[in-house]
Design an enzyme around this catalytic site. Structure first.
Site, PDB file in Angstrom:
ATOM      1  N   LYS A 189       1.695   3.225 -11.546  1.00  0.00           N
ATOM      2  CA  LYS A 189       0.172   2.787 -11.161  1.00  0.00           C
ATOM      3  C   LYS A 189       0.341   1.834 -12.464  1.00  0.00           C
ATOM      4  O   LYS A 189      -0.430   0.590 -12.200  1.00  0.00           O
ATOM      5  CB  LYS A 189      -0.547   3.393 -10.740  1.00  0.00           C
ATOM      6  CG  LYS A 189      -0.574   4.304  -9.687  1.00  0.00           C
ATOM      7  CD  LYS A 189      -0.233   3.314  -8.396  1.00  0.00           C
ATOM      8  CE  LYS A 189      -0.196   4.318  -7.088  1.00  0.00           C
ATOM      9  NZ  LYS A 189       0.062   3.102  -5.812  1.00  0.00           N
ATOM     10  N   ASN A 218       0.905  -1.200  -0.052  1.00  0.00           N
ATOM     11  CA  ASN A 218       0.000   0.057  -0.123  1.00  0.00           C
ATOM     12  C   ASN A 218       0.974   1.143  -0.042  1.00  0.00           C
ATOM     13  O   ASN A 218       0.371   2.449  -0.474  1.00  0.00           O
ATOM     14  CB  ASN A 218      -0.918   0.013   1.194  1.00  0.00           C
ATOM     15  CG  ASN A 218      -1.480   1.281   1.694  1.00  0.00           C
ATOM     16  OD1 ASN A 218      -2.385   1.799   0.756  1.00  0.00           O
ATOM     17  ND2 ASN A 218      -1.000   2.154   2.604  1.00  0.00           N
ATOM     18  N   TYR A 241       3.561   9.673 -11.395  1.00  0.00           N
ATOM     19  CA  TYR A 241       2.592   8.846 -10.442  1.00  0.00           C
ATOM     20  C   TYR A 241       1.975   7.755 -11.295  1.00  0.00           C
ATOM     21  O   TYR A 241       2.079   6.506 -11.137  1.00  0.00           O
ATOM     22  CB  TYR A 241       1.858   9.698  -9.594  1.00  0.00           C
ATOM     23  CG  TYR A 241       0.947   9.224  -8.770  1.00  0.00           C
ATOM     24  CD1 TYR A 241       1.215   8.382  -7.662  1.00  0.00           C
ATOM     25  CD2 TYR A 241      -0.666   9.125  -9.225  1.00  0.00           C
ATOM     26  CE1 TYR A 241       0.259   7.767  -6.943  1.00  0.00           C
ATOM     27  CE2 TYR A 241      -1.373   8.211  -8.247  1.00  0.00           C
ATOM     28  CZ  TYR A 241      -0.940   7.736  -6.940  1.00  0.00           C
ATOM     29  OH  TYR A 241      -1.816   7.079  -6.326  1.00  0.00           O
TER      30      TYR A 241
HETATM   31  P1  NAD Z   1      -1.133   8.721   2.631  1.00  0.00           P
HETATM   32  O1  NAD Z   1      -0.214   9.781   1.980  1.00  0.00           O
HETATM   33  O2  NAD Z   1      -2.248   9.098   3.588  1.00  0.00           O
HETATM   34  O3  NAD Z   1      -0.591   7.586   3.131  1.00  0.00           O
HETATM   35  C1  NAD Z   1       0.684   6.709   2.554  1.00  0.00           C
HETATM   36  C2  NAD Z   1       1.326   5.885   3.428  1.00  0.00           C
HETATM   37  O4  NAD Z   1       2.601   5.443   2.630  1.00  0.00           O
HETATM   38  C3  NAD Z   1       1.858   6.622   4.629  1.00  0.00           C
HETATM   39  O5  NAD Z   1       1.681   5.710   5.749  1.00  0.00           O
HETATM   40  C4  NAD Z   1       3.497   6.767   4.407  1.00  0.00           C
HETATM   41  O6  NAD Z   1       4.162   6.976   5.621  1.00  0.00           O
HETATM   42  C5  NAD Z   1       3.676   5.388   3.635  1.00  0.00           C
HETATM   43  N1  NAD Z   1       4.976   5.522   2.853  1.00  0.00           N
HETATM   44  C6  NAD Z   1       5.380   6.429   2.091  1.00  0.00           C
HETATM   45  N2  NAD Z   1       6.550   6.331   1.615  1.00  0.00           N
HETATM   46  C7  NAD Z   1       7.146   5.191   2.448  1.00  0.00           C
HETATM   47  C8  NAD Z   1       8.289   4.383   2.296  1.00  0.00           C
HETATM   48  N3  NAD Z   1       9.404   4.728   1.648  1.00  0.00           N
HETATM   49  N4  NAD Z   1       8.295   3.125   3.228  1.00  0.00           N
HETATM   50  C9  NAD Z   1       7.209   2.988   4.101  1.00  0.00           C
HETATM   51  N5  NAD Z   1       5.976   3.439   4.008  1.00  0.00           N
HETATM   52  C10 NAD Z   1       6.049   4.788   3.286  1.00  0.00           C
HETATM   53  O7  NAD Z   1      -1.764   8.348   1.426  1.00  0.00           O
HETATM   54  P2  NAD Z   1      -3.070   7.167   0.809  1.00  0.00           P
HETATM   55  O8  NAD Z   1      -3.929   8.110   0.234  1.00  0.00           O
HETATM   56  O9  NAD Z   1      -3.506   6.498   2.037  1.00  0.00           O
HETATM   57  O10 NAD Z   1      -2.292   6.262  -0.052  1.00  0.00           O
HETATM   58  C11 NAD Z   1      -2.182   4.816   0.030  1.00  0.00           C
HETATM   59  C12 NAD Z   1      -2.104   4.101  -1.454  1.00  0.00           C
HETATM   60  O11 NAD Z   1      -3.392   4.303  -2.114  1.00  0.00           O
HETATM   61  C13 NAD Z   1      -0.924   4.757  -2.167  1.00  0.00           C
HETATM   62  O12 NAD Z   1      -0.344   3.632  -2.962  1.00  0.00           O
HETATM   63  C14 NAD Z   1      -1.688   5.643  -2.968  1.00  0.00           C
HETATM   64  O13 NAD Z   1      -0.756   5.927  -4.368  1.00  0.00           O
HETATM   65  C15 NAD Z   1      -2.914   5.033  -3.278  1.00  0.00           C
HETATM   66  N6  NAD Z   1      -3.892   5.614  -3.890  1.00  0.00           N
HETATM   67  C16 NAD Z   1      -4.495   6.872  -3.169  1.00  0.00           C
HETATM   68  C17 NAD Z   1      -5.587   7.560  -3.590  1.00  0.00           C
HETATM   69  C18 NAD Z   1      -6.145   8.545  -2.709  1.00  0.00           C
HETATM   70  O14 NAD Z   1      -7.032   9.391  -3.467  1.00  0.00           O
HETATM   71  N7  NAD Z   1      -6.005   8.859  -1.591  1.00  0.00           N
HETATM   72  C19 NAD Z   1      -6.076   7.157  -4.898  1.00  0.00           C
HETATM   73  C20 NAD Z   1      -5.617   6.227  -5.521  1.00  0.00           C
HETATM   74  C21 NAD Z   1      -4.416   5.553  -5.075  1.00  0.00           C
END
Ligand code: NAD
Length: 245
Positions: free
Chosen positions: A157, A88, A153
């Site tokens: 993906k 994730n 990005y």
């Molecule tokens: P967020 O920024 O709230 O959380 C991201 C998490 O990844 C955090 O816990 C952060 O500490 C962790 N992280 C980042 N770099 C890291 C590393 N080097 N080692 C370990 N942990 C690391 O983001 P989110 O929205 O919860 O996103 C989670 C996933 O969902 C991501 O892969 C993101 O691309 C994907 N996503 C999010 C959305 C959205 O709209 N929020 C949409 C599509 C996909």
């Protein structure tokens, strides 16, 4: 749904990852949060104290194969198995192609793609020996449509979808399922940094009429992690209210 299973969730300290951690705990799993810093892992664990020893944290460098392998083997030793991995952890970008530095491009490739490869390789070795496992990658709706800035990005993906489909085929013979969830715009810190006009415009175009909640994504992950999906592999499951861009 996950009784007697152990799951690792990368980036499980907040946002979608934290919702997945909670959902898996509520459903009986042992859960390991793989975070980037001990401080944020400890903060997440403090909010989950009711689950006692069923939840723990690790902080390996997710791009370092030796580090990850050692951490995962320690988890296997402690809990007896690793049944589910959720890749994730991720970062996003809105940088224009004209301003993108090679360092920024490398960083997003590292976290969003290389770490998925490294963690999957380490866990697949363990799951093969166990004779079963489920891997869930976090893709995005932009893996279908691209996006008008921050090209690194969506590039990562699209690549995550490629890993998902290919590894589903390669690992099926070892009874390891590989699927992905593709969230639409979901209410987390990642989205809080976007201009409000932008999120309003995106939400206005979502047929289900709202932004996704982290729990929406966690519910999809619960299905893909559990035996309810035992005949499902190689799927990129959109969880986006049918967003189209
Ligand atoms: P967020 O920024 O709230 O959380 C991201 C998490 O990844 C955090 O816990 C952060 O500490 C962790 N992280 C980042 N770099 C890291 C590393 N080097 N080692 C370990 N942990 C690391 O983001 P989110 O929205 O919860 O996103 C989670 C996933 O969902 C991501 O892969 C993101 O691309 C994907 N996503 C999010 C959305 C959205 O709209 N929020 C949409 C599509 C996909």
């Amino acid at each position: 749904m996950l009784k007697n299973k152990t799951a690792i969730v990368t980036g499980g300290t907040r946002g979608i990852g934290f919702a997945i951690v909670k959902k898996f705990l509520e459903n009986g799993a042992n859960v390991v949060i793989a975070g980037s810093r001990q401080e944020t892992v400890d903060k997440a664990l403090s909010q989950l104290s009711e689950y006692g020893e069923k939840v723990t944290g690790i902080c390996p460098d997710l791009c370092n194969p030796e580090d990850v392998q050692k951490a995962f083997l320690d988890i296997k030793e402690r809990f007896g198995s690793i049944d589910v991995l959720v890749n994730n952890a991720g970062i996003s970008s809105r940088t224009s192609i004209y301003d993108y530095t090679i360092e920024e491009f490398s960083k997003i490739l590292d976290i969003n793609l290389k770490a998925v490869f490294v963690c999957t390789q380490a866990v697949a070795r363990i799951m093969k020996e166990q004779g079963q496992g489920a891997i869930i990658n976090t893709s995005s709706m932009v893996s279908k449509y691209g996006q008008p800035s921050g090209c690194g990005y969506p590039a990562t993906k699209f690549a995550v979808n490629g890993l998902t489909l290919s590894l589903a085929r390669e690992l099926a013979k070892d009874n390891i399922r590989v699927n992905a969830v593709a969230p639409g715009v979901t209410r987390t810190d990642m989205v809080a940094s976007l201009p409000k006009e932008m999120t309003d415009r995106i939400c206005a175009g979502i047929p289900l009429g709202r932004m996704g909640e982290p729990e929406d994504i966690a519910n999809a992950c619960l299905y893909l992690a559990s035996d309810m999906s035992s005949y499902v592999t190689g799927v990129v499951l959109s969880v986006d209210g049918l967003a189209t861009n």
